[in-house]
Design a protein around this motif. Structure first.
Motif, short mmCIF file in Angstrom:
data_model
loop_
_atom_site.label_atom_id
_atom_site.label_comp_id
_atom_site.label_asym_id
_atom_site.label_seq_id
_atom_site.Cartn_x
_atom_site.Cartn_y
_atom_site.Cartn_z
N CYS A 96 -0.02 11.93 7.13
CA CYS A 96 -0.24 11.37 8.47
C CYS A 96 -0.55 9.87 8.39
O CYS A 96 -0.04 9.08 9.19
CB CYS A 96 -1.37 12.10 9.17
SG CYS A 96 -1.02 13.83 9.56
N LYS A 97 -1.40 9.49 7.43
CA LYS A 97 -1.74 8.08 7.27
C LYS A 97 -0.52 7.26 6.86
O LYS A 97 -0.33 6.12 7.33
CB LYS A 97 -2.86 7.94 6.24
CG LYS A 97 -4.20 8.49 6.70
CD LYS A 97 -5.26 8.32 5.62
CE LYS A 97 -6.61 8.86 6.09
NZ LYS A 97 -7.66 8.74 5.04
N THR A 98 0.30 7.83 5.99
CA THR A 98 1.53 7.13 5.60
C THR A 98 2.45 6.93 6.80
O THR A 98 3.04 5.86 6.98
CB THR A 98 2.27 7.93 4.51
OG1 THR A 98 1.42 8.06 3.37
CG2 THR A 98 3.55 7.23 4.09
N GLU A 157 1.52 4.43 -3.26
CA GLU A 157 1.47 5.88 -3.10
C GLU A 157 2.65 6.59 -3.75
O GLU A 157 2.68 7.81 -3.78
CB GLU A 157 1.41 6.23 -1.61
CG GLU A 157 0.19 5.68 -0.89
CD GLU A 157 0.24 5.94 0.60
OE1 GLU A 157 1.21 6.59 1.05
OE2 GLU A 157 -0.67 5.51 1.32
N GLU A 214 -7.37 20.83 -0.52
CA GLU A 214 -6.40 19.91 -1.14
C GLU A 214 -5.10 19.87 -0.34
O GLU A 214 -4.50 18.79 -0.17
CB GLU A 214 -6.14 20.33 -2.59
CG GLU A 214 -7.34 20.07 -3.51
CD GLU A 214 -7.13 20.63 -4.90
OE1 GLU A 214 -7.61 20.02 -5.87
OE2 GLU A 214 -6.46 21.68 -5.02
N ASN A 237 -5.84 17.74 2.66
CA ASN A 237 -5.90 16.31 2.32
C ASN A 237 -4.51 15.73 2.12
O ASN A 237 -4.26 14.56 2.46
CB ASN A 237 -6.74 16.12 1.05
CG ASN A 237 -8.21 16.38 1.29
OD1 ASN A 237 -8.71 16.23 2.41
ND2 ASN A 237 -8.93 16.80 0.24
N GLN A 238 -3.59 16.52 1.56
CA GLN A 238 -2.21 16.06 1.42
C GLN A 238 -1.57 15.83 2.78
O GLN A 238 -0.83 14.85 2.97
CB GLN A 238 -1.40 17.07 0.62
CG GLN A 238 -1.68 17.06 -0.88
CD GLN A 238 -0.77 18.00 -1.63
OE1 GLN A 238 -0.09 18.84 -1.05
NE2 GLN A 238 -0.74 17.85 -2.95
N SER A 254 0.83 -1.21 0.00
CA SER A 254 0.00 0.00 0.00
C SER A 254 0.86 1.26 0.00
O SER A 254 0.51 2.26 -0.64
CB SER A 254 -0.93 -0.01 1.22
OG SER A 254 -0.20 0.10 2.43
N SER A 261 -2.97 12.68 4.21
CA SER A 261 -2.37 11.53 3.53
C SER A 261 -0.98 11.23 4.09
O SER A 261 -0.60 10.06 4.28
CB SER A 261 -2.29 11.81 2.02
OG SER A 261 -1.63 10.76 1.35
N ARG A 273 7.94 14.14 0.82
CA ARG A 273 6.54 14.54 0.64
C ARG A 273 6.14 15.61 1.66
O ARG A 273 5.46 16.59 1.32
CB ARG A 273 5.63 13.33 0.77
CG ARG A 273 5.71 12.33 -0.37
CD ARG A 273 4.87 11.10 -0.08
NE ARG A 273 3.49 11.46 0.24
CZ ARG A 273 2.59 10.60 0.73
NH1 ARG A 273 2.95 9.34 0.95
NH2 ARG A 273 1.37 10.98 0.99
#
Length: 316
Positions: free
Chosen positions: A172-174, A41, A163, A166-167, A37, A170, A149
């Motif tokens: 944080c989730k990574t 990305e 946006e 949301n980046q 996963s 994203s 990133r």
């Protein structure tokens, strides 16, 4: 006696590694799923090149592991096959109703079979060692990519505030996936590394002590012990080194996101940014069964323990 003890110790460690990998295979599969996963990305060509380079380094590391281990097996055969009948021995001790050491055909045949068995053990040991190290390398590379990133967040002027937010989410989730990977590595590699670290100190001590007892003219045996000593050093140094690499890279995550353009974002973005800064303030410090830290300080402690045991044997 020392020859057989250190070889037997290595075989025991290999068996422990095999059992550990079998019992933790679910964790390994989960780790690989998370890595897939994370790989999905990656879209930047430089990051793809960086990941491919990491995989190539892992393949080269397997070969660099394999050469000294195979050399050890070959030197063990030469050391024993050219020894005198009264000093002959096998790497493992067996009881037979006849004198196998005086019968050259039986001795060479048994030595050949043990050579095949030792080679199979070596191939598995190298695969088990490099597998964990490659996973550490991949984890470190994903930390590097995440840093790039995070550093670029808020830089694109054409994006809206939603946006940009949301980046950040994203990223944080990574980061959370990377933390999950680190916990899975601890649980899957812990038992194998713990056995390796416990045995390595004793094996390094006995190998160093044996070096002081070998006559210089006994070149085959001297070469075997030196190469074996270097193999055991490599087994504990490489994972400790890459554990330290992952630790140092994880410490930079908070600094990288702080370098982003967060000051020009809205209140919602800054609140999430503050939470992420606090979350990333704790570096990824891998442990081995919650007892040892997987870093170079542990490697130095093992060497210190081995030297203390060596000094004790020399003074007894």
């Amino acid at each position: 006696m020392v020859d057989r003890s250190v070889i037997t110790s290595s075989v025991v460690v290999v068996v422990v590694k095999a059992i550990a990998l079998f019992t933790t295979r679910k964790g390994l599969n989960e780790f690989l799923e998370i890595i897939k996963s994370l790989d999905s990305e990656i879209h930047d060509e430089s990051h793809i090149f960086q990941m491919n380079k990491t995989i190539k380094i892992g393949h080269r590391l397997y070969i660099s592991y394999l050469y000294p281990y195979i050399s050890t097996c070959v030197l063990l055969v030469f050391q024993t096959i050219y020894s005198k009948p009264e000093t002959r021995m096998w790497s493992s001790t067996y009881a037979y109703p006849f004198k196998w050491a005086q019968r050259t055909n039986v001795y060479v045949g048994g030595l050949f079979l043990q050579g095949i068995a030792n080679t199979c053990i070596v191939l598995f040991a190298v695969a088990a060692d490099t597998y964990g190290v490659v996973m550490l390398q991949i984890l470190s590379t994903h930390i590097d990519i995440l840093q790039d990133r995070l550093k670029c967040l808020g830089q694109a002027k054409e994006l809206s505030s939603d946006e940009h937010f949301n980046q950040l989410i994203s990223g944080c989730k990574t980061y959370e996936n990377i933390l999950r990977c680190s916990k899975l590595l601890e649980s899957t590699l812990g038992s194998a590394l713990f056995a390796q670290f416990c045995v390595s100190g004793v094996v390094l001590c006995t190998s160093a002590y044996q070096l002081t007892m070998i006559a210089p003219e006994n070149f085959s045996k001297l070469s075997f012990v030196i190469v074996y000593f270097m193999c055991m050093m490599t087994e504990i140094f490489v994972p400790c080194f890459f554990g330290s690499v992952a630790l140092e890279k994880s410490r930079l995550i908070g600094w990288k996101i702080y370098e982003s353009n967060w000051m020009k974002q809205d209140k919602r973005y800054k609140q999430a940014f503050s939470i992420f800064i606090q979350r990333s303030s704790f570096p990824i410090h891998l442990t081995v069964n919650k007892i040892f830290f997987l870093d170079l300080s542990t490697f130095l402690k093992i060497l210190k323990t081995a030297y203390s045991l060596f000094a004790l044997l020399k003074n007894v």
